[in-house]
Design a protein around this motif. Structure first.
Motif, PDB file in Angstrom:
ATOM      1  N   ILE A   1       6.453  -0.925 -12.988  1.00  0.00           N
ATOM      2  CA  ILE A   1       6.963  -0.166 -11.838  1.00  0.00           C
ATOM      3  C   ILE A   1       6.472  -0.798 -10.537  1.00  0.00           C
ATOM      4  CG2 ILE A   1       6.709   2.015 -10.593  1.00  0.00           C
ATOM      5  CD1 ILE A   1       6.954   3.439 -13.296  1.00  0.00           C
ATOM      6  N   TYR A   2       5.183  -1.109 -10.478  1.00  0.00           N
ATOM      7  CA  TYR A   2       4.649  -1.783  -9.288  1.00  0.00           C
ATOM      8  C   TYR A   2       5.399  -3.093  -9.039  1.00  0.00           C
ATOM      9  CZ  TYR A   2       0.424   0.813  -7.848  1.00  0.00           C
ATOM     10  OH  TYR A   2      -0.459   1.738  -7.323  1.00  0.00           O
ATOM     11  N   ASP A   3       5.537  -3.888 -10.082  1.00  0.00           N
ATOM     12  CA  ASP A   3       6.184  -5.192  -9.932  1.00  0.00           C
ATOM     13  C   ASP A   3       7.622  -5.042  -9.427  1.00  0.00           C
ATOM     14  OD1 ASP A   3       6.279  -8.141 -10.445  1.00  0.00           O
ATOM     15  OD2 ASP A   3       7.800  -7.536 -11.901  1.00  0.00           O
ATOM     16  N   GLN A   4       8.385  -4.137 -10.043  1.00  0.00           N
ATOM     17  CA  GLN A   4       9.782  -3.946  -9.631  1.00  0.00           C
ATOM     18  C   GLN A   4       9.889  -3.400  -8.218  1.00  0.00           C
ATOM     19  OE1 GLN A   4      11.484  -2.219 -13.656  1.00  0.00           O
ATOM     20  NE2 GLN A   4      13.124  -2.480 -12.181  1.00  0.00           N
ATOM     21  N   ALA A   5       9.021  -2.461  -7.880  1.00  0.00           N
ATOM     22  CA  ALA A   5       9.102  -1.835  -6.561  1.00  0.00           C
ATOM     23  C   ALA A   5       8.828  -2.850  -5.459  1.00  0.00           C
ATOM     24  CB  ALA A   5       8.116  -0.675  -6.475  1.00  0.00           C
ATOM     25  N   PHE A   6       7.782  -3.640  -5.606  1.00  0.00           N
ATOM     26  CA  PHE A   6       7.455  -4.581  -4.538  1.00  0.00           C
ATOM     27  C   PHE A   6       8.418  -5.763  -4.498  1.00  0.00           C
ATOM     28  CE2 PHE A   6       3.359  -2.295  -4.728  1.00  0.00           C
ATOM     29  CZ  PHE A   6       3.328  -1.901  -3.395  1.00  0.00           C
ATOM     30  N   LYS A   7       9.020  -6.106  -5.631  1.00  0.00           N
ATOM     31  CA  LYS A   7      10.095  -7.104  -5.591  1.00  0.00           C
ATOM     32  C   LYS A   7      11.320  -6.546  -4.873  1.00  0.00           C
ATOM     33  CE  LYS A   7       8.824  -9.996  -9.525  1.00  0.00           C
ATOM     34  NZ  LYS A   7       9.048 -10.316 -10.954  1.00  0.00           N
ATOM     35  N   ALA A   8      11.636  -5.258  -5.106  1.00  0.00           N
ATOM     36  CA  ALA A   8      12.767  -4.636  -4.418  1.00  0.00           C
ATOM     37  C   ALA A   8      12.538  -4.583  -2.913  1.00  0.00           C
ATOM     38  CB  ALA A   8      13.007  -3.226  -4.965  1.00  0.00           C
ATOM     39  N   LEU A   9      11.273  -4.398  -2.513  1.00  0.00           N
ATOM     40  CA  LEU A   9      10.926  -4.361  -1.089  1.00  0.00           C
ATOM     41  C   LEU A   9      10.655  -5.751  -0.525  1.00  0.00           C
ATOM     42  CD1 LEU A   9       8.536  -1.267  -1.186  1.00  0.00           C
ATOM     43  CD2 LEU A   9      10.849  -1.331  -0.224  1.00  0.00           C
ATOM     44  N   GLN A  10      10.645  -6.765  -1.407  1.00  0.00           N
ATOM     45  CA  GLN A  10      10.439  -8.173  -1.040  1.00  0.00           C
ATOM     46  C   GLN A  10       9.041  -8.434  -0.468  1.00  0.00           C
ATOM     47  OE1 GLN A  10      14.096  -8.754   1.424  1.00  0.00           O
ATOM     48  NE2 GLN A  10      14.748 -10.123  -0.215  1.00  0.00           N
ATOM     49  N   ILE A  11       8.053  -7.685  -0.952  1.00  0.00           N
ATOM     50  CA  ILE A  11       6.663  -7.891  -0.526  1.00  0.00           C
ATOM     51  C   ILE A  11       5.925  -8.652  -1.635  1.00  0.00           C
ATOM     52  CG2 ILE A  11       4.500  -6.797   0.114  1.00  0.00           C
ATOM     53  CD1 ILE A  11       6.060  -4.362   1.018  1.00  0.00           C
ATOM     54  N   PRO A  12       5.458  -9.870  -1.373  1.00  0.00           N
ATOM     55  CA  PRO A  12       4.641 -10.575  -2.376  1.00  0.00           C
ATOM     56  C   PRO A  12       3.290  -9.867  -2.516  1.00  0.00           C
ATOM     57  CG  PRO A  12       5.457 -12.077  -0.649  1.00  0.00           C
ATOM     58  CD  PRO A  12       5.680 -10.677  -0.164  1.00  0.00           C
ATOM     59  N   VAL A  13       2.901  -9.554  -3.744  1.00  0.00           N
ATOM     60  CA  VAL A  13       1.652  -8.822  -3.974  1.00  0.00           C
ATOM     61  C   VAL A  13       0.866  -9.416  -5.123  1.00  0.00           C
ATOM     62  CG1 VAL A  13       2.597  -6.633  -3.125  1.00  0.00           C
ATOM     63  CG2 VAL A  13       2.697  -7.157  -5.586  1.00  0.00           C
ATOM     64  N   SER A  14      -0.414  -9.051  -5.186  1.00  0.00           N
ATOM     65  CA  SER A  14      -1.208  -9.254  -6.391  1.00  0.00           C
ATOM     66  C   SER A  14      -1.502  -7.880  -6.972  1.00  0.00           C
ATOM     67  CB  SER A  14      -2.508 -10.002  -6.081  1.00  0.00           C
ATOM     68  OG  SER A  14      -3.325  -9.244  -5.223  1.00  0.00           O
ATOM     69  N   ILE A  15      -1.329  -7.759  -8.287  1.00  0.00           N
ATOM     70  CA  ILE A  15      -1.612  -6.508  -8.998  1.00  0.00           C
ATOM     71  C   ILE A  15      -2.959  -6.683  -9.673  1.00  0.00           C
ATOM     72  CG2 ILE A  15      -0.818  -4.898 -10.779  1.00  0.00           C
ATOM     73  CD1 ILE A  15       2.029  -5.987 -10.317  1.00  0.00           C
ATOM     74  N   GLN A  16      -3.990  -6.103  -9.098  1.00  0.00           N
ATOM     75  CA  GLN A  16      -5.351  -6.298  -9.582  1.00  0.00           C
ATOM     76  C   GLN A  16      -5.728  -5.148 -10.520  1.00  0.00           C
ATOM     77  OE1 GLN A  16      -7.422  -6.538  -5.838  1.00  0.00           O
ATOM     78  NE2 GLN A  16      -6.768  -8.643  -5.471  1.00  0.00           N
ATOM     79  N   ILE A  17      -6.328  -5.507 -11.664  1.00  0.00           N
ATOM     80  CA  ILE A  17      -6.697  -4.487 -12.644  1.00  0.00           C
ATOM     81  C   ILE A  17      -8.142  -4.675 -13.093  1.00  0.00           C
ATOM     82  CG2 ILE A  17      -4.337  -4.136 -13.454  1.00  0.00           C
ATOM     83  CD1 ILE A  17      -5.013  -5.812 -15.926  1.00  0.00           C
ATOM     84  N   ASN A  18      -8.760  -3.587 -13.449  1.00  0.00           N
ATOM     85  CA  ASN A  18     -10.093  -3.575 -14.053  1.00  0.00           C
ATOM     86  C   ASN A  18     -10.135  -2.379 -14.985  1.00  0.00           C
ATOM     87  OD1 ASN A  18     -12.726  -4.291 -14.630  1.00  0.00           O
ATOM     88  ND2 ASN A  18     -13.588  -3.585 -12.692  1.00  0.00           N
ATOM     89  N   ASN A  19     -11.292  -2.080 -15.544  1.00  0.00           N
ATOM     90  CA  ASN A  19     -11.423  -0.949 -16.451  1.00  0.00           C
ATOM     91  C   ASN A  19     -12.762  -0.272 -16.211  1.00  0.00           C
ATOM     92  OD1 ASN A  19     -11.924   0.586 -19.070  1.00  0.00           O
ATOM     93  ND2 ASN A  19      -9.883  -0.245 -19.458  1.00  0.00           N
ATOM     94  N   ARG A  20     -12.730   1.035 -16.046  1.00  0.00           N
ATOM     95  CA  ARG A  20     -13.967   1.776 -15.771  1.00  0.00           C
ATOM     96  C   ARG A  20     -14.952   1.697 -16.947  1.00  0.00           C
ATOM     97  NH1 ARG A  20     -15.180   4.350 -10.655  1.00  0.00           N
ATOM     98  NH2 ARG A  20     -16.167   6.022 -11.811  1.00  0.00           N
ATOM     99  N   LYS A  21     -14.449   1.426 -18.148  1.00  0.00           N
ATOM    100  CA  LYS A  21     -15.351   1.267 -19.290  1.00  0.00           C
ATOM    101  C   LYS A  21     -16.231   0.030 -19.101  1.00  0.00           C
ATOM    102  CE  LYS A  21     -12.373   3.611 -22.678  1.00  0.00           C
ATOM    103  NZ  LYS A  21     -11.209   3.915 -21.827  1.00  0.00           N
ATOM    104  N   ILE A  22     -15.685  -0.999 -18.466  1.00  0.00           N
ATOM    105  CA  ILE A  22     -16.482  -2.191 -18.177  1.00  0.00           C
ATOM    106  C   ILE A  22     -17.544  -1.862 -17.130  1.00  0.00           C
ATOM    107  CG2 ILE A  22     -16.345  -4.480 -17.081  1.00  0.00           C
ATOM    108  CD1 ILE A  22     -13.706  -4.876 -18.588  1.00  0.00           C
ATOM    109  N   LEU A  23     -17.185  -1.081 -16.127  1.00  0.00           N
ATOM    110  CA  LEU A  23     -18.176  -0.655 -15.133  1.00  0.00           C
ATOM    111  C   LEU A  23     -19.251   0.213 -15.780  1.00  0.00           C
ATOM    112  CD1 LEU A  23     -15.606   0.053 -12.318  1.00  0.00           C
ATOM    113  CD2 LEU A  23     -17.479  -1.595 -12.143  1.00  0.00           C
ATOM    114  N   ALA A  24     -18.846   1.066 -16.732  1.00  0.00           N
ATOM    115  CA  ALA A  24     -19.841   1.862 -17.464  1.00  0.00           C
ATOM    116  C   ALA A  24     -20.752   0.943 -18.271  1.00  0.00           C
ATOM    117  CB  ALA A  24     -19.137   2.861 -18.381  1.00  0.00           C
ATOM    118  N   GLY A  25     -20.181  -0.136 -18.842  1.00  0.00           N
ATOM    119  CA  GLY A  25     -20.984  -1.124 -19.559  1.00  0.00           C
ATOM    120  C   GLY A  25     -21.955  -1.840 -18.644  1.00  0.00           C
ATOM    121  N   LEU A  26     -21.534  -2.094 -17.398  1.00  0.00           N
ATOM    122  CA  LEU A  26     -22.430  -2.711 -16.412  1.00  0.00           C
ATOM    123  C   LEU A  26     -23.609  -1.795 -16.129  1.00  0.00           C
ATOM    124  CD1 LEU A  26     -23.124  -4.867 -14.270  1.00  0.00           C
ATOM    125  CD2 LEU A  26     -21.606  -3.634 -12.692  1.00  0.00           C
ATOM    126  N   ALA A  27     -23.336  -0.506 -15.937  1.00  0.00           N
ATOM    127  CA  ALA A  27     -24.422   0.449 -15.708  1.00  0.00           C
ATOM    128  C   ALA A  27     -25.364   0.491 -16.915  1.00  0.00           C
ATOM    129  CB  ALA A  27     -23.847   1.832 -15.416  1.00  0.00           C
TER     130      ALA A  27
END
Length: 458
Positions: A167-193
């Protein structure tokens, strides 16, 4: 007194509204392609609904609404005592029981908790409404702004995250805005803690990390010290924040750094699933382990969207919250959602010139007002124009042509229509295109021909 606006709020002219509506139409179309349905909730919520859901920093930014009747003399002592509590950094029911919504996610969770018995799960909704935050106004950051969310609740499947990325990819392509879709996971942050030996300080760690883009690594380290973390713990966090390379290299590095954490291993597994599902169709997905999204309710995947060619904060974000409705006594309803930052998206599109040639015009034709007799003959034709889908205005009073021409020019109306006594007798209409000077007398009964003429190039 000179009129003014509260700081951090704005008026929107018709030009701005047209542009904002263009953005929302594009995004709504994509939401509905994926089966999401609209929902609206009240501007205000009971304060218990909001407080304690956004972390310490978020709670400070909630706009609270004063109770009615505080000026009642019989309540003077209680009001004074409540004010003392407010000044001490607390909040008091004596002063406020309601607040303006801070975001759309918590009100949505409250809605699901109240209506879960009648909903069909998975329940997919989108919501586009204003929210309020007592933040310091600056470029791209306002005290009143629109959020545009879509969420899926009642499903733990990671395919929902995959669809939200699309959805993010299609929406920003429709609006013609080049973007980066950055992802992480809170389980990894919990692992860091966990690796830091500070599982009880997960919120302290994520709140500090979430400020990395704004204040830099040295200031983050200072904040971690202020929050009670030791130098060895801060070294592990710094090592974590310096992880770089390709998506696969980042995953390998995090597996080594957090090898003793089952939570982190689960987070890596979930991220690999998303990357495998999107690697052949979306190039913009990037792992970013510095992404924290310092909101307490996220439990799994977290998203953040940034424009690639404009310096701006995030223009979208979200994540998984597997027990958000549990905050309201209804457990076992997992969910995941994303948000589009409409105001920032607007600013990006303005800077990139992306609205040019994409917006529908305002009024297409201005009918001149030549007097009561001519108006009586022209008005049925005006209504026929509108029925044919031609955006049509009538000048409000019979004045000199020069004034009516200037009105059309100032409003950017491309055509004027003249129906005088001669045109009424001959069943004709005179159409003039202002910018080229083209003019033609047409049969007023042939609406199809008039529409074709108006829409042909001049």
């Amino acid at each position: 007194m000179k009129p003014s606006l509260p700081q951090g709020t704005r008026d929107f002219s018709h030009e701005v509204v047209h542009k904002r509506q263009y953005i929302l139409r594009k995004i709504k179309q994509i939401f509905e392609l994926y089966g999401f349905q609209p929902l609206e909730t009240p501007a205000m919520e009971n304060i218990d609904t909001l407080m304690g859901k956004y972390g310490e920093e978020g709670d400070k930014l909630i706009f609270k609404i004063l109770n009615n009747g505080l000026d009642n003399p019989s309540k003077e002592d209680k009001t004074r005592q409540a004010m003392e509590e407010i000044l001490a950094g607390k909040w008091s029911r004596q002063l406020t029981e309601r607040a303006l919504r801070y975001d759309l996610t918590i009100p949505f969770a409250r809605y699901v908790a109240m209506n879960h018995g009648s909903l069909s799960f998975p329940f997919k909704r989108y919501q586009i409404q204003p929210v309020w935050r007592a933040d310091r106004p600056q470029r791209g950051r306002y005290r009143e702004f629109y959020q545009c969310d879509c969420d899926v609740v009642g499903s733990a499947s990671l395919i929902n995250e995959v669809e939200l990325i699309h959805i993010y990819d299609q929406a920003f392509k429709a609006l013609q805005i080049p973007v980066s879709i950055q992802i992480n996971n809170r389980k990894i942050l919990a692992g860091l803690a966990e690796a830091c030996g500070s599982t009880d300080q997960l919120t302290d760690i994520t709140v500090a990390i979430d400020k990395l883009d704004k204040i830099g690594l040295d200031k983050v380290k200072e904040e971690l010290r202020a929050r009670g973390l030791g130098e060895k713990q801060i070294q592990i966090i710094e090592q974590y924040l310096r992880i770089g390379g390709s998506n696969e290299e980042k995953l390998s590095s995090i597996e080594k750094l957090l090898s003793g954490s089952d939570q982190a291993a689960k987070g890596v597994q979930e991220l690999r699933y998303l990357l495998d599902f999107t690697k052949d169709s979306i190039n913009a997905v990037q792992l970013d382990f510095t992404l924290a999204r310092g909101l307490n309710y996220y439990t799994g995947t977290i998203f953040e969207i940034k424009a690639s060619t404009v310096k701006m904060g995030s223009i979208g974000g979200g994540g998984r919250y597997d027990d958000l409705t549990g905050l309201f006594g209804v457990s076992g309803i997992p969910g995941v959602g994303i948000s589009f930052g409409i105001d920032r998206i607007y600013d990006v599109m303005e800077e990139l010139g992306l609205f040019e040639g994409k917006l529908s015009q305002g009024t297409e034709v201005l009918f001149f007002n030549l007097g009561s007799y001519e108006l009586a003959g022209a008005y049925p034709l005006i209504q026929q124009f509108r029925k044919a889908g031609i955006r049509t205005e009538l000048y409000h009073e019979p004045v000199k042509f020069d004034k009516q021409f200037k009105f059309a020019e100032k409003k950017g109306i491309p055509y004027v229509a003249i129906v005088g006594s001669e045109e009424i007798t001959d069943r004709k209409i005179t159409i003039k295109h202002l910018s080229t000077g083209w003019q033609e007398r047409l049969d007023s009964t042939d609406i199809d021909k008039i529409v074709q003429t108006l829409h042909s190039p001049k």
